[in-house]
Design a protein around this motif. Sequence first.
Motif: not given
Length: 122
Positions: A86-87, A89-90, A99
Amino acid sequence: MPSFNFKPQFCAAIRSGQKRQTIRTRGKRPAPKPGQIAYLFTGLRTTSVCRLGEHPITSVTPISIGSANRTVSIAGEHSWQQLDASELEQLARADGFNSAADFFAFFNDEFGPTFSGYLIKW
């Protein structure tokens, strides 16, 4: 007075404020420092140069990217920390990519399987 040149694909995100960071390789010049003004351009050293803005740098953090194994590590206060999915992607979205896959493809094409440099935020 650090100046950064950006590929055209990042201009709209920079102008809109969506992209407020850049990842740059270590070079011959010293790393920029927080508080310095970052001058942002596209088309530097061409007749179609365009200024995208100027912003105070808020942070400069060492970063390591492994495109082949899809890993990113950022220097923490006492050790390196690997980003989770998730990090990743962020980070990719904050850097102007759609992406993490696009992010890794870009860095692999530009720099090969490994990259070492700085995450510079403004």
